[in-house]
Motif scaffolding. Structure first.
Motif, mmCIF file in Angstrom:
data_model
loop_
_atom_site.group_PDB
_atom_site.id
_atom_site.type_symbol
_atom_site.label_atom_id
_atom_site.label_comp_id
_atom_site.label_asym_id
_atom_site.label_seq_id
_atom_site.Cartn_x
_atom_site.Cartn_y
_atom_site.Cartn_z
ATOM 1 N N VAL A 65 8.813 -26.568 -19.782
ATOM 2 C CA VAL A 65 7.441 -26.688 -20.274
ATOM 3 C C VAL A 65 6.762 -27.891 -19.621
ATOM 4 O O VAL A 65 5.636 -27.803 -19.132
ATOM 5 C CB VAL A 65 7.404 -26.796 -21.824
ATOM 6 C CG1 VAL A 65 6.029 -27.198 -22.311
ATOM 7 C CG2 VAL A 65 7.841 -25.476 -22.453
ATOM 8 N N GLY A 66 7.457 -29.030 -19.603
ATOM 9 C CA GLY A 66 6.897 -30.233 -18.987
ATOM 10 C C GLY A 66 6.593 -30.044 -17.517
ATOM 11 O O GLY A 66 5.545 -30.476 -17.024
ATOM 12 N N ASN A 80 2.836 -30.186 -15.767
ATOM 13 C CA ASN A 80 2.521 -31.046 -14.623
ATOM 14 C C ASN A 80 1.952 -30.241 -13.466
ATOM 15 O O ASN A 80 0.981 -30.658 -12.836
ATOM 16 C CB ASN A 80 3.766 -31.814 -14.168
ATOM 17 C CG ASN A 80 4.177 -32.884 -15.142
ATOM 18 O OD1 ASN A 80 3.378 -33.357 -15.942
ATOM 19 N ND2 ASN A 80 5.439 -33.259 -15.114
ATOM 20 N N ARG A 81 2.536 -29.106 -13.170
ATOM 21 C CA ARG A 81 2.085 -28.267 -12.054
ATOM 22 C C ARG A 81 0.674 -27.746 -12.239
ATOM 23 O O ARG A 81 -0.098 -27.656 -11.299
ATOM 24 C CB ARG A 81 3.000 -27.059 -11.875
ATOM 25 C CG ARG A 81 4.304 -27.368 -11.232
ATOM 26 C CD ARG A 81 5.064 -26.087 -10.975
ATOM 27 N NE ARG A 81 6.416 -26.408 -10.549
ATOM 28 C CZ ARG A 81 7.314 -25.513 -10.224
ATOM 29 N NH1 ARG A 81 7.016 -24.225 -10.291
ATOM 30 N NH2 ARG A 81 8.508 -25.876 -9.834
ATOM 31 N N HIS A 82 0.363 -27.357 -13.479
ATOM 32 C CA HIS A 82 -0.914 -26.705 -13.739
ATOM 33 C C HIS A 82 -1.965 -27.642 -14.335
ATOM 34 O O HIS A 82 -3.106 -27.226 -14.535
ATOM 35 C CB HIS A 82 -0.707 -25.475 -14.628
ATOM 36 C CG HIS A 82 0.108 -24.416 -13.951
ATOM 37 N ND1 HIS A 82 -0.417 -23.570 -12.999
ATOM 38 C CD2 HIS A 82 1.422 -24.095 -14.050
ATOM 39 C CE1 HIS A 82 0.535 -22.770 -12.555
ATOM 40 N NE2 HIS A 82 1.657 -23.069 -13.178
#
Length: 88
Positions: A52-53, A57-59
């Motif tokens: 989830v983390g 971060n990616r999105h």
């Protein structure tokens, strides 16, 4: 700056499981058994939290708190992709 939102795939989820939790699962196995609980793949709640983390971060946006409580790959991808698509 706008970023194109893409769907998180079983292949990407498999890669995230390896990166965030050290769990290796073939993406085809993950997809063919999409309703099997994560625990049967060797992924625990902390591993899912790491995924989830990484996705947040990616999105560049928070995912619903329900994401870390999803029990199966299909439930997780449905929730994540629904959130990314709607921007909610």
């Amino acid at each position: 700056m706008t970023t194109e939102v893409t769907q998180v795939t079983f292949e990407e989820l498999s890669a995230l499981m390896k990166k965030a939790a050290g769990v290796t699962v073939d993406p085809r196995d993950l997809e063919s058994r999409a309703d099997v609980p994560f625990g049967e793949f060797g992924l625990d709640s902390l591993g899912l939290l790491g995924i989830v983390g990484e996705l947040e971060n990616r999105h560049g946006r928070a995912l619903p708190t329900d994401a870390e409580r999803c029990k199966s790959p299909r439930a997780f991808l449905d929730l994540v992709n629904g959130t990314l698509t709607t921007g909610a």
